[in-house]
Design a protein around this motif. Structure first.
Motif, short mmCIF file in Angstrom:
data_model
loop_
_atom_site.label_atom_id
_atom_site.label_comp_id
_atom_site.label_asym_id
_atom_site.label_seq_id
_atom_site.Cartn_x
_atom_site.Cartn_y
_atom_site.Cartn_z
N PRO A 10 0.83 -1.20 0.00
CA PRO A 10 0.00 0.00 0.00
C PRO A 10 0.87 1.26 0.00
O PRO A 10 1.81 1.37 0.78
CB PRO A 10 -0.80 -0.12 1.30
CG PRO A 10 -0.85 -1.58 1.58
CD PRO A 10 0.47 -2.13 1.08
N LYS A 17 -8.18 1.05 -11.17
CA LYS A 17 -8.55 2.34 -10.58
C LYS A 17 -10.03 2.35 -10.23
O LYS A 17 -10.43 2.82 -9.15
CB LYS A 17 -8.23 3.48 -11.55
CG LYS A 17 -8.30 4.85 -10.93
CD LYS A 17 -7.80 5.92 -11.89
CE LYS A 17 -7.83 7.30 -11.21
NZ LYS A 17 -7.36 8.35 -12.13
N GLY A 44 -10.75 0.71 -7.06
CA GLY A 44 -10.25 1.37 -5.87
C GLY A 44 -8.93 0.81 -5.37
O GLY A 44 -8.52 1.09 -4.25
N THR A 71 -4.38 4.48 -7.31
CA THR A 71 -4.74 5.89 -7.44
C THR A 71 -3.62 6.60 -8.19
O THR A 71 -2.46 6.15 -8.17
CB THR A 71 -4.93 6.55 -6.06
OG1 THR A 71 -5.40 7.88 -6.23
CG2 THR A 71 -3.64 6.54 -5.26
N ARG A 117 -1.25 9.98 -9.11
CA ARG A 117 -0.71 11.24 -8.61
C ARG A 117 -0.18 11.99 -9.80
O ARG A 117 0.78 11.54 -10.44
CB ARG A 117 0.40 10.98 -7.58
CG ARG A 117 -0.10 10.27 -6.32
CD ARG A 117 1.02 10.03 -5.34
NE ARG A 117 0.58 9.19 -4.23
CZ ARG A 117 1.38 8.72 -3.29
NH1 ARG A 117 2.68 9.01 -3.33
NH2 ARG A 117 0.91 7.95 -2.33
N TYR A 137 -0.14 4.59 -7.98
CA TYR A 137 0.27 4.02 -6.69
C TYR A 137 -0.79 3.07 -6.17
O TYR A 137 -2.00 3.27 -6.42
CB TYR A 137 0.48 5.14 -5.66
CG TYR A 137 1.68 6.00 -5.93
CD1 TYR A 137 1.65 6.98 -6.92
CD2 TYR A 137 2.85 5.83 -5.20
CE1 TYR A 137 2.77 7.76 -7.19
CE2 TYR A 137 3.97 6.61 -5.45
CZ TYR A 137 3.92 7.57 -6.44
OH TYR A 137 5.02 8.35 -6.71
N ARG A 186 -3.27 1.92 -3.60
CA ARG A 186 -4.00 2.75 -2.64
C ARG A 186 -3.73 2.27 -1.21
O ARG A 186 -3.64 1.07 -0.96
CB ARG A 186 -5.49 2.69 -2.92
CG ARG A 186 -6.32 3.64 -2.06
CD ARG A 186 -7.79 3.45 -2.35
NE ARG A 186 -8.17 3.94 -3.65
CZ ARG A 186 -8.50 5.21 -3.91
NH1 ARG A 186 -8.47 6.10 -2.94
NH2 ARG A 186 -8.84 5.57 -5.12
N GLU A 187 -3.63 3.23 -0.30
CA GLU A 187 -3.57 2.90 1.13
C GLU A 187 -4.95 2.42 1.54
O GLU A 187 -5.87 3.22 1.68
CB GLU A 187 -3.15 4.13 1.94
CG GLU A 187 -1.74 4.60 1.69
CD GLU A 187 -0.71 3.79 2.42
OE1 GLU A 187 0.48 4.07 2.26
OE2 GLU A 187 -1.10 2.86 3.17
N ARG A 188 -5.13 1.11 1.72
CA ARG A 188 -6.47 0.57 1.85
C ARG A 188 -6.83 0.12 3.25
O ARG A 188 -7.96 -0.25 3.51
CB ARG A 188 -6.63 -0.64 0.91
CG ARG A 188 -6.42 -0.30 -0.52
CD ARG A 188 -6.13 -1.51 -1.38
NE ARG A 188 -7.12 -2.56 -1.20
CZ ARG A 188 -6.84 -3.74 -0.71
NH1 ARG A 188 -5.61 -4.03 -0.34
NH2 ARG A 188 -7.77 -4.65 -0.60
N LYS A 205 -9.62 2.41 4.91
CA LYS A 205 -10.55 3.14 4.07
C LYS A 205 -11.72 2.25 3.68
O LYS A 205 -11.56 1.07 3.44
CB LYS A 205 -9.84 3.62 2.81
CG LYS A 205 -8.77 4.67 3.07
CD LYS A 205 -8.16 5.13 1.78
CE LYS A 205 -7.08 6.17 2.04
NZ LYS A 205 -7.59 7.38 2.62
#
Length: 281
Positions: free
Chosen positions: A30, A59, A62, A65, A67, A73, A75-77, A80
């Motif tokens: 992540p 994408k 989810g 993502t 930038r 990248y 996603r920091e999941r 979330k």
């Protein structure tokens, strides 16, 4: 690394599946940057447009993502809310499909499996077995939720009967659709089992295979319902408003994700095998 020429899926779906697997198994952690489009193009021997199609899928799910000016990248999941549907659909790509559900009416689960069942009917998915276990609250018994705002026992009973009817409709339709697959010979084995227990519905959880758990609390809201000729207020757990959190077993038995999945499965089985009773149709 090249794509499997015998895989019937189009190249962009194969690339998406390979990158998805790398993210879910944390080979791409992540927050870590994905290989560039040029690197993915070379790695899988495909056109840039194919890579772009694959990244668009991930994408939408989810999982990644973008930038601006930097790249894509993972996603920091971990903390979330995430969507359930793509994970349910992906579970049906396996030979053995296993889903355990605990919740209020199974309405979301019923909706989420509609598309993979259609793909099985059209021959695009060919699992060998499907087993779904559904654990719900026993609405024939007095429960803390749903309950009449007034505290009137008859109104509370009517509120539970109303929700029991809704649950029966969704679980019944889901069961018919899944078990029909075996009757048509499209899946060798497909079963749906339903049990109930006398605990109020305060949260929902989905256990998908042995690797993924989705968990969410039901917010309790006050609203007015109609039962027969009467209208009255109830405190109701709202399933559609539940935010789901995703936990994944990553192969490390000591990681938080692996422990969460293992303990959730253990808890589900402990209720299923002891205090839950079979629900007959």
């Amino acid at each position: 690394m090249s794509l499997d020429p015998e895989d019937p899926r189009p190249p962009y779906q194969q690339v998406a599946a390979a990158v998805r697997a790398a993210i879910l198994t944390r080979k791409i952690a992540p927050g870590e940057k994905l290989p560039s489009q040029e690197e993915l193009k070379t790695r899988y021997g495909v056109a840039r447009m194919t890579v772009q199609q694959a990244l668009r899928i991930l994408k939408d799910e989810g999982l990644i993502t973008s930038r601006p000016g930097s790249g894509m990248y993972a996603r920091e999941r971990t903390a979330k809310p995430v969507g359930l549907r793509p994970h349910i659909e992906r579970a049906f790509e396996a030979e053995s499909v296993s889903i355990d559900f605990l919740g209020y009416t199974a309405e979301t689960l019923h909706g989420a499996i509609a598309e993979p069942l259609d793909k099985i009917r059209s021959g695009r998915l060919t699992p060998k077995s499907i087993r779904i276990r559904i654990l719900v609250s026993d609405m024939t018994q007095p429960l803390g939720l749903p309950v009449a705002v007034s505290g009137d026992a008859d109104e509370s009973s009517a509120a539970r009967a109303r929700m029991a009817d809704l649950g029966h409709r969704h679980i019944g339709a889901l069961t018919d659709a899944v078990e029909e697959l075996a009757e048509l010979g499209l899946v060798p084995t497909s079963t749906v089992e339903t049990r109930s227990f006398t605990s109020a519905p305060t949260f929902k959880t989905y256990i998908i295979g042995e690797t993924d758990v989705f968990f969410g609390f039901y917010p309790v809201v006050e609203h007015e319902v109609r039962a027969g000729q009467s209208k009255f207020g109830i405190y109701d757990p709202m399933g559609k408003d539940a935010v789901l959190f995703h936990h994944t077993a990553d192969g490390d038995p000591e990681s938080l994700g692996s422990l969460y999945v293992a303990e959730t499965s253990k808890w589900f089985n402990s209720v299923w095998d002891t205090i839950a009773s079979e629900v007959s149709r």
